[in-house]
Design a protein around this motif. Sequence first.
Motif, PDB file in Angstrom:
ATOM      1  N   LEU A 169       0.834  -1.206   0.000  1.00  0.00           N
ATOM      2  CA  LEU A 169       0.000   0.000   0.000  1.00  0.00           C
ATOM      3  C   LEU A 169       0.864   1.250   0.000  1.00  0.00           C
ATOM      4  O   LEU A 169       1.969   1.259   0.534  1.00  0.00           O
ATOM      5  CB  LEU A 169      -0.891   0.048   1.247  1.00  0.00           C
ATOM      6  N   ARG A 180      -4.983   9.573   0.941  1.00  0.00           N
ATOM      7  CA  ARG A 180      -5.519   8.469   0.141  1.00  0.00           C
ATOM      8  C   ARG A 180      -4.587   7.275   0.228  1.00  0.00           C
ATOM      9  O   ARG A 180      -3.364   7.426   0.273  1.00  0.00           O
ATOM     10  CB  ARG A 180      -5.659   8.884  -1.324  1.00  0.00           C
ATOM     11  N   TRP A 182      -3.452   3.741  -1.628  1.00  0.00           N
ATOM     12  CA  TRP A 182      -3.442   3.134  -2.945  1.00  0.00           C
ATOM     13  C   TRP A 182      -2.844   1.746  -2.870  1.00  0.00           C
ATOM     14  O   TRP A 182      -1.943   1.478  -2.094  1.00  0.00           O
ATOM     15  CB  TRP A 182      -2.581   3.972  -3.903  1.00  0.00           C
ATOM     16  N   ASP A 183      -3.308   0.879  -3.759  1.00  0.00           N
ATOM     17  CA  ASP A 183      -2.696  -0.438  -3.899  1.00  0.00           C
ATOM     18  C   ASP A 183      -1.486  -0.238  -4.812  1.00  0.00           C
ATOM     19  O   ASP A 183      -1.620   0.220  -5.938  1.00  0.00           O
ATOM     20  CB  ASP A 183      -3.735  -1.382  -4.533  1.00  0.00           C
ATOM     21  N   HIS A 188      -4.664   1.315  -7.928  1.00  0.00           N
ATOM     22  CA  HIS A 188      -6.041   1.733  -7.700  1.00  0.00           C
ATOM     23  C   HIS A 188      -6.213   2.275  -6.297  1.00  0.00           C
ATOM     24  O   HIS A 188      -5.586   1.813  -5.353  1.00  0.00           O
ATOM     25  CB  HIS A 188      -6.992   0.552  -7.899  1.00  0.00           C
ATOM     26  N   CYS A 189      -7.104   3.251  -6.164  1.00  0.00           N
ATOM     27  CA  CYS A 189      -7.338   3.858  -4.866  1.00  0.00           C
ATOM     28  C   CYS A 189      -8.135   2.881  -4.010  1.00  0.00           C
ATOM     29  O   CYS A 189      -9.133   2.319  -4.452  1.00  0.00           O
ATOM     30  CB  CYS A 189      -8.122   5.149  -5.020  1.00  0.00           C
ATOM     31  N   VAL A 190      -7.663   2.688  -2.792  1.00  0.00           N
ATOM     32  CA  VAL A 190      -8.311   1.732  -1.913  1.00  0.00           C
ATOM     33  C   VAL A 190      -9.193   2.453  -0.895  1.00  0.00           C
ATOM     34  O   VAL A 190     -10.275   1.994  -0.565  1.00  0.00           O
ATOM     35  CB  VAL A 190      -7.229   0.896  -1.199  1.00  0.00           C
ATOM     36  N   LYS A 191      -8.701   3.586  -0.417  1.00  0.00           N
ATOM     37  CA  LYS A 191      -9.456   4.304   0.608  1.00  0.00           C
ATOM     38  C   LYS A 191      -9.081   5.769   0.606  1.00  0.00           C
ATOM     39  O   LYS A 191      -7.964   6.122   0.230  1.00  0.00           O
ATOM     40  CB  LYS A 191      -9.095   3.729   1.973  1.00  0.00           C
ATOM     41  N   THR A 192     -10.020   6.587   1.055  1.00  0.00           N
ATOM     42  CA  THR A 192      -9.717   8.004   1.257  1.00  0.00           C
ATOM     43  C   THR A 192     -10.077   8.327   2.692  1.00  0.00           C
ATOM     44  O   THR A 192     -11.158   7.968   3.155  1.00  0.00           O
ATOM     45  CB  THR A 192     -10.550   8.868   0.302  1.00  0.00           C
ATOM     46  N   MET A 194     -10.813  11.165   5.327  1.00  0.00           N
ATOM     47  CA  MET A 194     -11.029  12.585   5.527  1.00  0.00           C
ATOM     48  C   MET A 194     -12.007  12.787   6.657  1.00  0.00           C
ATOM     49  O   MET A 194     -12.706  11.877   7.078  1.00  0.00           O
ATOM     50  CB  MET A 194     -11.534  13.241   4.245  1.00  0.00           C
ATOM     51  N   LYS A 211      -0.927  -0.440  10.189  1.00  0.00           N
ATOM     52  CA  LYS A 211      -2.367  -0.362  10.432  1.00  0.00           C
ATOM     53  C   LYS A 211      -2.833   1.066  10.697  1.00  0.00           C
ATOM     54  O   LYS A 211      -4.032   1.351  10.628  1.00  0.00           O
ATOM     55  CB  LYS A 211      -2.722  -1.204  11.669  1.00  0.00           C
ATOM     56  N   PHE A 212      -1.903   1.916  11.065  1.00  0.00           N
ATOM     57  CA  PHE A 212      -2.271   3.292  11.410  1.00  0.00           C
ATOM     58  C   PHE A 212      -1.442   4.262  10.588  1.00  0.00           C
ATOM     59  O   PHE A 212      -0.357   3.919  10.125  1.00  0.00           O
ATOM     60  CB  PHE A 212      -2.001   3.557  12.900  1.00  0.00           C
ATOM     61  N   ILE A 227      -6.650   2.971   9.914  1.00  0.00           N
ATOM     62  CA  ILE A 227      -7.003   2.905   8.501  1.00  0.00           C
ATOM     63  C   ILE A 227      -8.291   2.142   8.259  1.00  0.00           C
ATOM     64  O   ILE A 227      -9.151   2.566   7.503  1.00  0.00           O
ATOM     65  CB  ILE A 227      -5.861   2.255   7.690  1.00  0.00           C
ATOM     66  N   LYS A 231     -11.123   6.323  11.041  1.00  0.00           N
ATOM     67  CA  LYS A 231     -11.354   7.360  12.058  1.00  0.00           C
ATOM     68  C   LYS A 231     -10.041   7.614  12.770  1.00  0.00           C
ATOM     69  O   LYS A 231      -9.203   6.731  12.881  1.00  0.00           O
ATOM     70  CB  LYS A 231     -12.368   6.857  13.083  1.00  0.00           C
TER      71      LYS A 231
END
Lengths: 316, 547
Positions: A169, A180, A182-183, A188-192, A194, A211-212, A227, A231
């Motif tokens: 990642l 953000r 990414w893999d 590809h975007c995995v998570k954002t 915000m 993990k954080f 992640i 939060k």
Amino acid sequence: MAEEVPAASSYIPYVHSQTLTSHAHALSSLKFSSDGRLLASASGDQTIRTYAINLKGDPIAEAAQVFTGHESGISDVAFSTDARFIASASDDKTVKLWDVESGSLIKTLQGHTNYVFCVNFNPQSNMIASGSFDETVRIWDVTTGKCLKVLPAHSDPVTAVDFNRDGSLIVSSSYDGLCRIWDSGTGHCVKTLMDDENPPVSFVRFSPNGKFILVGTLDNTLRLWNISSAKYIKTYTGHANSQYSVSSAFSVTNGKRIVSGSEDNCVYMWELNSRKLLQKLEGHTEPVMSVACHPTENLIASGSLDKSIRIWAQEE
Amino acid sequence: MNAPIIDPLQGDFPEVIEEYLEHGVIKCVAFNHRGSLLAAGCADGSCVIWDFETRGIAKVLRDNDCAAAITSVSWSKYGHRLLVSAADKSLTLWDVSTGEKIARTTLQQTPLHARLNPGLSSPSLCLACPLSSAPMIVDFEIGCTTLLPVCVPEMPDVLAPPQRSKCPESGPPFSPAAACFNKCGDLVYVGNAKGEILIVDYKSVRVLALVPVSGGSAVKNIVFSRDGKYLLTNSHDRIIRIYENLLPAKDVLRSLEDLGKNVDGVDGVEKMKTVGSKCLTLFREFQDLVTKMHWKAPCFSGDGEWVVGGSACKGEHKIYIWDRAGHLVKILEGPKEALIDLAWHPVHPVIVSVSLTGLVYIWAKDYTENWSAFAPDFKELEENEEYVEREDEFDLMPETGKVKVSSVNEDEEVDIETVEKDAFSDSDMSVEELRYLPAEPIPDTNEEQDELKLIEARISASPASEEAGQNGHVTDLVSSPQAEEMGETRGKRKRKPSEKAMELQAEKAKASKASGRTVREKSRAVGDQEIDESVNGGGDDDDDAYY
């Protein structure tokens, strides 16, 4: 119970050990190699310098090599995992790959269309990720220098990129307030990540276990985000960070700590879990832009706009 | 490790050709334990190892003694060694990280398939299946070969099997017996020409059990799944059969011995069959009822959920994918070239297929952009939904209870260091796995550095001729005073055009590669072409990444 005392009896404070003034311009980035034998510094004077770290020596850090060749100030530097190569990100829109031993330039990675702001190797050190003012993150192949992927990462300059511990990642942060993930294999975007308010993010890095992420924002706050739950779970305040891209680090050699530079010329250290401010290291005369923690020993290096690098060690 | 973050539904089976790799004429491929490296044997006797993440060549193993086509490649369990069998009847054992040859033997016949013992970390023991004789165990250290039994001896009512050396089949010639190690490398499962699976203890060269394959037709391929729970056989009757392995994972030999002891009252073949029935049970059969085609290179997916087989018909490149329940889920069709080898990536839903022309095709999932990943409060809907707003949605309300209640308990302990155990590591990870070969950056030559500077000049929208004149003088990038000077003057010019203009210029520079050139560029047409390709190679990648 020693809880009221800000510096608990078990906490041994860091003291100033050495000041290095070899650069001619402000420091932008500091990194220790993963074996802890070298420290690299990048500066606006268009050079990168390495210092050999001898923990038992006096002084601890001795100048080793100077890398010249960039045509503009350098914003970031990164070691490969085996510390054979250094990658540097510069305002001349290139990322350069250098040989650490000889100090010679090996490759120039061209492709970004604006200042390259941040750079990092993946743990396997076969790929380099770089973030730029052109709002993209590029992934490069170390062997051929080819750009493997261009990630349409953000809508504002990308301020930091980091790989997680197995290199799968990439996290990127930007002035648009988003982080953000990414893999790295597919791009590809995995998570954002915000929040309700999105202050510009000046720095981001993964925790050692991936993990954080530690996120520094330009509202004088550092946050630790989880992640998977997307939060934030910890907040660290007290320092000043509203203008520059000040870097921060995890210190795990002696209790879990967060170390960060600050615009009030000090280095701040908090206890990770309790978020208590443990120490303020004073000595610099201008904002501290970058901090680095030695991977195995209790050593912190800080670089500032006052052109100096200070080494802090724990008093015996 | 990324299971909580990456959507699990996205990891199924590949759908389209993503890319192809080329290096001479490739004959066979094999992934290492994690799928980070892909080894391929070429027709000229060399072996190339690709770094599968960057799709770049990590190492080339070339043996000057061997110039014959490679017939198979096999990795050792932790990826330190590579076994290569070639058409000149040789078997070579390579050390991957140094690229040095460890050992080499020559057999009496060309081995079609050679596999290193998967149970040992630095194996010197391998299984070789030659074209027209029984499979054998080759020990590199001792330097001896042991033939394995292909049929159970002392069988009272056996029909003498006709020698299959002359076979009138039109397809590729099949070996009389196929064999493979089980997961821990204690046993060898041999599929013979009579359609039987023999479980052989290769150390004592004894057949311990026998499982007859229904139909009794010769077994062409026999392969275990990665976790050792399932066994696949490809028979001459065009059926792929899946067997469930009932033996325990560890201490297999003892369990087999115990099974043998518990069976009394029968002897010889019957005993073998009874023991065999306790080792394997038929689970599924796959065949193409319509075309009844022969299968080539069948294997399991990394997690054992899917079975893939290539069509052995010449002139077509078809890959069939079944799920373990027996349903055909996909037929992948490639360019009209026969398929000669197939491999499923151990981790990702990626298939690698080798065609007769020597190209290695990489099949991957056709990715549809997940827009929710870009904006977490964005929800993708399958179809239009009526939105009914709340009664008080548009009411003006004083900001009373709008204080953000931090529901987060910030005092909770956070662990930033422990890492979960890897799903792929076995419990006895005493040896470190070789996952990657260190990257050796190819240094830019001085010429390249000059050319790159010129391209950079082209990208910045400055008056072209002046830039060219200046750049012509720069020969050595490393000389700093000159560079600083250059940087300053260039810096001044660069700030004039806007961001957008520069990007457009860059696009135009790329686009005009094929079309007519300006006078300045014509003088270095050839050099530019090459560099342009290397720069625009990156450009092509851009296109791919954007969708």
